[in-house]
Design a protein around this motif. Sequence first.
Motif, mmCIF file in Angstrom:
data_model
loop_
_atom_site.group_PDB
_atom_site.id
_atom_site.type_symbol
_atom_site.label_atom_id
_atom_site.label_comp_id
_atom_site.label_asym_id
_atom_site.label_seq_id
_atom_site.Cartn_x
_atom_site.Cartn_y
_atom_site.Cartn_z
ATOM 1 N N MET A 1 -10.849 12.358 0.332
ATOM 2 C CA MET A 1 -9.969 11.866 -0.722
ATOM 3 C C MET A 1 -10.086 10.340 -0.805
ATOM 4 O O MET A 1 -10.209 9.672 0.198
ATOM 5 C CB MET A 1 -8.534 12.249 -0.324
ATOM 6 C CG MET A 1 -7.461 11.662 -1.201
ATOM 7 S SD MET A 1 -5.839 12.188 -0.598
ATOM 8 C CE MET A 1 -4.886 10.758 -1.048
ATOM 9 N N ASP A 2 -10.069 9.818 -2.010
ATOM 10 C CA ASP A 2 -10.108 8.366 -2.171
ATOM 11 C C ASP A 2 -8.709 7.855 -2.464
ATOM 12 O O ASP A 2 -7.916 8.533 -3.105
ATOM 13 C CB ASP A 2 -11.043 7.986 -3.320
ATOM 14 C CG ASP A 2 -12.482 8.260 -2.956
ATOM 15 O OD1 ASP A 2 -12.789 8.250 -1.752
ATOM 16 O OD2 ASP A 2 -13.288 8.514 -3.860
ATOM 17 N N ILE A 3 -8.451 6.679 -1.989
ATOM 18 C CA ILE A 3 -7.136 6.111 -2.243
ATOM 19 C C ILE A 3 -7.280 4.698 -2.803
ATOM 20 O O ILE A 3 -8.299 4.036 -2.611
ATOM 21 C CB ILE A 3 -6.261 6.079 -0.976
ATOM 22 C CG1 ILE A 3 -6.880 5.175 0.079
ATOM 23 C CG2 ILE A 3 -6.034 7.467 -0.428
ATOM 24 C CD1 ILE A 3 -5.962 4.949 1.246
ATOM 25 N N THR A 4 -6.240 4.283 -3.487
ATOM 26 C CA THR A 4 -6.190 2.932 -4.026
ATOM 27 C C THR A 4 -5.023 2.215 -3.377
ATOM 28 O O THR A 4 -3.906 2.726 -3.365
ATOM 29 C CB THR A 4 -5.994 2.972 -5.555
ATOM 30 O OG1 THR A 4 -7.122 3.629 -6.127
ATOM 31 C CG2 THR A 4 -5.906 1.567 -6.125
ATOM 32 N N VAL A 5 -5.314 1.065 -2.842
ATOM 33 C CA VAL A 5 -4.263 0.320 -2.175
ATOM 34 C C VAL A 5 -4.441 -1.163 -2.468
ATOM 35 O O VAL A 5 -5.571 -1.648 -2.576
ATOM 36 C CB VAL A 5 -4.278 0.626 -0.650
ATOM 37 C CG1 VAL A 5 -5.569 0.236 0.002
ATOM 38 C CG2 VAL A 5 -3.107 -0.008 0.056
ATOM 39 N N THR A 6 -3.329 -1.838 -2.666
ATOM 40 C CA THR A 6 -3.384 -3.285 -2.898
ATOM 41 C C THR A 6 -3.034 -3.980 -1.592
ATOM 42 O O THR A 6 -1.961 -3.762 -1.034
ATOM 43 C CB THR A 6 -2.395 -3.688 -3.999
ATOM 44 O OG1 THR A 6 -2.750 -3.011 -5.193
ATOM 45 C CG2 THR A 6 -2.440 -5.191 -4.261
ATOM 46 N N VAL A 7 -3.964 -4.779 -1.097
ATOM 47 C CA VAL A 7 -3.752 -5.446 0.185
ATOM 48 C C VAL A 7 -3.828 -6.954 -0.012
ATOM 49 O O VAL A 7 -4.835 -7.464 -0.511
ATOM 50 C CB VAL A 7 -4.801 -5.001 1.231
ATOM 51 C CG1 VAL A 7 -4.533 -5.676 2.574
ATOM 52 C CG2 VAL A 7 -4.772 -3.491 1.396
ATOM 53 N N ASN A 8 -2.764 -7.616 0.333
ATOM 54 C CA ASN A 8 -2.685 -9.073 0.172
ATOM 55 C C ASN A 8 -3.075 -9.496 -1.251
ATOM 56 O O ASN A 8 -3.793 -10.476 -1.458
ATOM 57 C CB ASN A 8 -3.561 -9.779 1.216
ATOM 58 C CG ASN A 8 -3.085 -9.486 2.624
ATOM 59 O OD1 ASN A 8 -1.924 -9.159 2.844
ATOM 60 N ND2 ASN A 8 -3.984 -9.595 3.586
ATOM 61 N N GLY A 9 -2.617 -8.695 -2.212
ATOM 62 C CA GLY A 9 -2.819 -9.040 -3.614
ATOM 63 C C GLY A 9 -4.121 -8.574 -4.215
ATOM 64 O O GLY A 9 -4.338 -8.757 -5.410
#
Length: 186
Positions: A1-9
């Motif tokens: 599964m692929d995920i989308t995450v915002t890390v430090n902007g």
Amino acid sequence: MDITVTVNGKRHDCEDGPGESLLFLLRERLGLIGPKNACEQGECGSCSVWLDGLLVNSCLVLSAQADGCSVRTVEDLAAEVPERAPAAGAAGALHPVQQAFIDAGAVQCGFCTPGMVVTAVDLLARSPRPSAEDVRREMAGNICRCTGYQKIVDAVLLAAERMAAEPAAAGPSAAPAPAAPEVALP
Ligand code: FES
Ligand code: FES
């Protein structure tokens, strides 16, 4: 599964292995080695990060649970102080809590310090003038295995004093930075 995450902007689309923790994603997939892997059991606080503004032990969060969320790590702290924002690696661009840890001699080892700093920033965002007792209580989830806590308490109190005297230097609250353009990972 692929995920989308915002890390430090910064937004990242990344692969998600079954059962992988948010800590694994940060360190092994995104190369953010500020959060440390010390106990991997939720006991030591070395892996602390903000997940949608709440401090969590990233070793206890599945990376899939971070899908669609904003994460903020210790790497982002220096950059939150606009007037001290580093000009490509300039020395001295530290968050007041980081500077206070240095000045109070509280930087004892690389394993516990990032988690201690993140927890201290979180505490001061909620409680700008804590007592020594407040600091000890709030830092109770961050374990040092080898020295002691007095200098750490001193550092947090020093940071509180400096930030009260110069509120602008503290930067915005501990809330995650807004999303920035997408960065696709292999
Ligand atoms: S490594 Fe996560 S709490 Fe210790
Ligand atoms: S674990 Fe970091 S100084 Fe003890």
